[in-house]
Design an enzyme around this catalytic site. Structure first.
Site, PDB file in Angstrom:
ATOM      1  N   LYS A 135      43.927  26.365 -10.685  1.00 47.47           N
ATOM      2  CA  LYS A 135      44.391  27.742 -10.504  1.00 47.47           C
ATOM      3  C   LYS A 135      45.429  28.055 -11.570  1.00 47.47           C
ATOM      4  CE  LYS A 135      47.304  30.655  -7.664  1.00 47.47           C
ATOM      5  NZ  LYS A 135      47.917  30.941  -6.357  1.00 47.47           N
TER       6      LYS A 135
ATOM      7  N   THR B  34      51.907  31.667   2.222  1.00 44.34           N
ATOM      8  CA  THR B  34      53.088  32.071   2.989  1.00 44.34           C
ATOM      9  C   THR B  34      52.737  32.662   4.353  1.00 44.34           C
ATOM     10  OG1 THR B  34      54.106  32.548   0.868  1.00 44.34           O
ATOM     11  CG2 THR B  34      55.249  33.364   2.796  1.00 44.34           C
TER      12      THR B  34
END
Lengths: 67, 274
Positions: free
Chosen positions: B111, B221
């Site tokens: 990524k 998150t």
């Protein structure tokens, strides 16, 4: 007397040592790590062959949690 | 005999990235958890098969028995996606991913994210494009975090990235999908997978992303900082599945300002005379 910088910290060694010996000295032999020496990745297969030189800059990294 | 009606798609609906098939379209991060037990439990509940990790300096001469993330989440069980979080230039990002490839025995799926500003964590698309060009040449398979700019997304696809991952809103903000129209343009114009990465706050956000036609959602998150991360991980798994099924099922047409009763108009009891 040998001074190298590992992850930004100066470290002193009395004798010359290989990367493999350094990894063992730091108790990292059973960890998944990668090492960069003076900006170049050192493949694990070369840890025993590569000997530290005075002034070497080493980065030793691990995987940590991240997003 | 009752006819059987399949509620599953009549084809394999795998998520395919870089020629590998996955049954889960939810990708999760491994940061911000209380401890490794919670990390592992949440990731199991999420059903995710691709999980992101970060690359950081190891502690020198400190506790050698400190547990290692890769012992908890072994690469044999998960597809690890090393990220470049915290990198603000193409050079730093490339350096990090070269180390990651060595760390993970030649693993090439990564990524890429190059940040532009520590306050907003907005991507620096110029550096991102620069890094992507070099990484693709070095045979990395690049899933790339980017802004929701359709032109940048197209350029990243043309460079040879394997997935485009536009933000829904700022990293860690939980603000949800702020510009579904841009995401829709990117989805419509992109041949490789498009995943919403960043900004998901709760399950409905993930479902909306999937209903738009995203191939997957990447989040950290929203799960890790929920009051109950494990339950939220499960909710996200269901939301991604629900959103995907709704997308495949094809939603009804919207009919603004025109109600249409669901119950028959015939046979309604007449108004009683007084």
């Amino acid at each position: 007397m040998l001074q190298v910088t590992i992850n930004g910290q100066p470290q002193h060694f009395d004798n010359s040592l290989s990367l493999q010996q350094l990894v063992e000295h730091l108790s990292l032999q059973n960890k998944r790590i990668a090492i960069e020496r003076n900006g170049e990745i050192v493949p694990r297969s070369q840890f025993s062959e590569q000997t530290l030189s005075d002034g070497d800059q080493l980065e030793i990294v691990v995987a940590v949690g991240g997003g | 005999m009752q006819p059987t009606i399949s509620i599953k798609a009549d084809f394999m609906d795998d998520f395919i990235v870089a020629d590998k098939h996955y049954s889960s379209r939810l990708l999760v991060g491994t940061g911000k958890y209380k401890d490794f037990n919670e990390t592992r439990a949440a990731i199991e509940a999420s059903g995710a098969q691709i999980i992101t990790i970060a690359i950081r300096r190891t502690n020198i001469g400190q506790n050698p028995n400190e547990p290692n993330l890769l012992d908890v989440l072994p690469p044999t069980q998960y597809t690890l996606l090393p990220n470049t979080a915290g990198c603000y230039s193409a050079d730093e990002a490339i350096r990090t991913l070269r180390l990651a490839r060595e760390l993970l025995n030649g693993h090439s799926l990564v990524k890429l994210e190059v940040l532009g500003d520590p306050k907003t964590l907005f991507p620096n698309v110029v550096e991102t494009i620069k890094a992507a060009e070099i990484l693709v040449k070095e045979n990395f398979q690049v899933m790339v975090y980017t802004s929701d700019d359709p032109i940048v997304a197209k350029q990243l696809e043309e460079i040879g990235c394997v997935a485009i991952m536009p933000l829904a809103s700022l990293i860690g903000s939980g603000m949800g999908i702020l510009n579904p129209w841009n995401l829709q343009i990117i989805i419509d114009n992109t041949k490789i997978p498009v995943l919403v990465d960043a900004g998901v706050g709760t399950a409905s956000d993930a479902a909306i992303a999937m209903e738009l036609g995203c191939d997957g959602v990447l989040m950290n998150t929203a799960i890790a900082t929920a009051q109950n991360p494990i339950m939220m991980a499960s909710a996200m798994r269901k939301a991604v599945e629900a959103g995907r099924e709704a997308y495949l099922a094809g939603r009804m047409a919207k009919k603004p300002y025109s109600a249409n009763p669901s119950s028959p108009l015939e046979g309604i009891l007449p108004a009683q005379s007084k």
